[in-house]
Write an enzyme that holds these catalytic residues in place. Sequence first.
Site, PDB file in Angstrom:
ATOM      1  CG  ASP A  14      -1.641  -0.274   8.334  1.00  0.00           C
ATOM      2  OD1 ASP A  14      -2.374   1.056   7.915  1.00  0.00           O
ATOM      3  OD2 ASP A  14      -1.870  -1.353   7.836  1.00  0.00           O
ATOM      4  CG  ASP A  74       5.612  -6.917   8.716  1.00  0.00           C
ATOM      5  OD1 ASP A  74       6.819  -6.521   8.885  1.00  0.00           O
ATOM      6  OD2 ASP A  74       5.041  -7.171   9.765  1.00  0.00           O
ATOM      7  NE  ARG A 120      -2.715  -4.965   5.530  1.00  0.00           N
ATOM      8  CZ  ARG A 120      -2.893  -5.185   4.343  1.00  0.00           C
ATOM      9  NH1 ARG A 120      -3.779  -6.010   4.036  1.00  0.00           N
ATOM     10  NH2 ARG A 120      -2.371  -4.198   3.574  1.00  0.00           N
ATOM     11  N   GLY A 149       0.693  -1.167   0.022  1.00  0.00           N
ATOM     12  CA  GLY A 149      -0.261   0.056   0.073  1.00  0.00           C
ATOM     13  C   GLY A 149       0.672   1.255   0.011  1.00  0.00           C
ATOM     14  NE  ARG A 193      -2.209  -4.628  -1.159  1.00  0.00           N
ATOM     15  CZ  ARG A 193      -1.668  -3.727   0.118  1.00  0.00           C
ATOM     16  NH1 ARG A 193      -0.860  -4.309   0.552  1.00  0.00           N
ATOM     17  NH2 ARG A 193      -2.443  -2.859   0.508  1.00  0.00           N
ATOM     18  CG  ASP A 205       1.277  -3.034  10.420  1.00  0.00           C
ATOM     19  OD1 ASP A 205       2.243  -2.198   9.680  1.00  0.00           O
ATOM     20  OD2 ASP A 205       0.349  -3.563   9.686  1.00  0.00           O
ATOM     21  CB  THR A 234       2.939   0.659   6.087  1.00  0.00           C
ATOM     22  OG1 THR A 234       1.487   0.352   6.600  1.00  0.00           O
ATOM     23  CG2 THR A 234       3.701   0.228   7.197  1.00  0.00           C
TER      24      THR A 234
HETATM   25  O1  F6P Z   1      -1.475  -1.304   4.909  1.00  0.00           O
HETATM   26  C1  F6P Z   1      -1.941  -0.280   4.686  1.00  0.00           C
HETATM   27  C2  F6P Z   1      -3.625  -0.343   4.216  1.00  0.00           C
HETATM   28  O2  F6P Z   1      -3.979   0.994   4.083  1.00  0.00           O
HETATM   29  C3  F6P Z   1      -4.255  -0.757   5.491  1.00  0.00           C
HETATM   30  O3  F6P Z   1      -4.620   0.031   6.747  1.00  0.00           O
HETATM   31  C4  F6P Z   1      -5.401  -1.194   4.924  1.00  0.00           C
HETATM   32  O4  F6P Z   1      -6.040  -2.519   5.408  1.00  0.00           O
HETATM   33  C5  F6P Z   1      -4.758  -1.789   3.426  1.00  0.00           C
HETATM   34  O5  F6P Z   1      -3.505  -0.929   3.247  1.00  0.00           O
HETATM   35  C6  F6P Z   1      -5.671  -1.477   2.390  1.00  0.00           C
HETATM   36  O6  F6P Z   1      -5.438  -2.141   1.263  1.00  0.00           O
HETATM   37  P1  F6P Z   1      -5.839  -1.893  -0.359  1.00  0.00           P
HETATM   38  O7  F6P Z   1      -5.390  -0.324  -0.739  1.00  0.00           O
HETATM   39  O8  F6P Z   1      -5.120  -2.926  -1.057  1.00  0.00           O
HETATM   40  O9  F6P Z   1      -7.267  -1.969  -0.376  1.00  0.00           O
END
Ligand code: F6P
Length: 320
Positions: free
Chosen positions: A127, A103, A171, A11, A72, A129, A125
Amino acid sequence: MKRIGVLTSGGDAPGMNAAIRSVVRSGLHYGMEVYGIREGYKGLLEENVEAMTYRSVSEIINRGGTILKTARCLEFATEEGVSKAVEAAKRLGLEGIVVVGGDGSFRGARDLSRNGLPTIGIPGTIDNDIACTDYTIGFDTALNTACEAIDKLKDTCASHNRCSVVEVMGRHAGHIAMHVGIANGAESIIVPEKRFDLKADIVDRIEKADDKGKSHFIVILAEGIGQASMMAKQIEEITGVETRATILGHIQRGGSPTVQDRVMATRMGVKAVELLKEGVGNRVIAYKSGQVVDYDITEALNMTKSVEEDLVHASQVVTE
Ligand code: F6P
């Protein structure tokens, strides 16, 4: 090393551009050529790269998103994918890679390093996390974006004597929820790391605040909990307080990075290139106790972190 690559993966996060700029300029500073790899690991597999110059990263430190784009990549998650990526890097003459991501992206960085391509991870990120580091690039900007949005929700809540259940990103982690919950004076902050009880942790707190004459109530829900609409309905039924649900979503990922994100990205980018310059790979850059440090990637991936207990305690004390 004479030629290195930089990519962003997973992300996007505000500050990734500042990290790209830092890697490119540090590389040039140390006499290396730096290639930007487009769309993460997918771009490496497809040899989708461009030679970066000092000027190609001008005016990006203040921009959200990532100029290299991100993805991804499922193919890269296989052994064949990793070997293909190492071969591609060889053909491109890349002797080391810097990966900005979370991660999942670091697992890719570890696999590249194990297969002979020294790779360094920079935590990017929203998050926050990643266990080995106190800070990840993008976190502060996301917090400020969410905080500003919730301030606006509070205005309309107060005008109608309402409650808002607000779902924030993160997440499986409650770091964003915990910080914005405190910053916005939320009645309740519900995170995946802690069990919660609808009555004790939400309803009773709203009723207590109501008794004290409060005219608006905010419940922050981390994404990992979900079900914002259902929770809003339950709160309204039990308390009689009109309740709305809001999911802040991807708005939290955009916007111009804060000073903290720009500075952190710059420091981490320099450190990453300095490790590659010494021929060192398989490391993650981290921010620990005020210092920019680095860890072995496998060691870093095995670490765990939770929301800080003192934040949980403080959030409860000041809204009791
Ligand atoms: O890891 C960053 C994040 O924004 C999370 O907070 C969220 O769960 C996820 O990515 C969303 O992913 P995507 O943009 O693939 O929907």
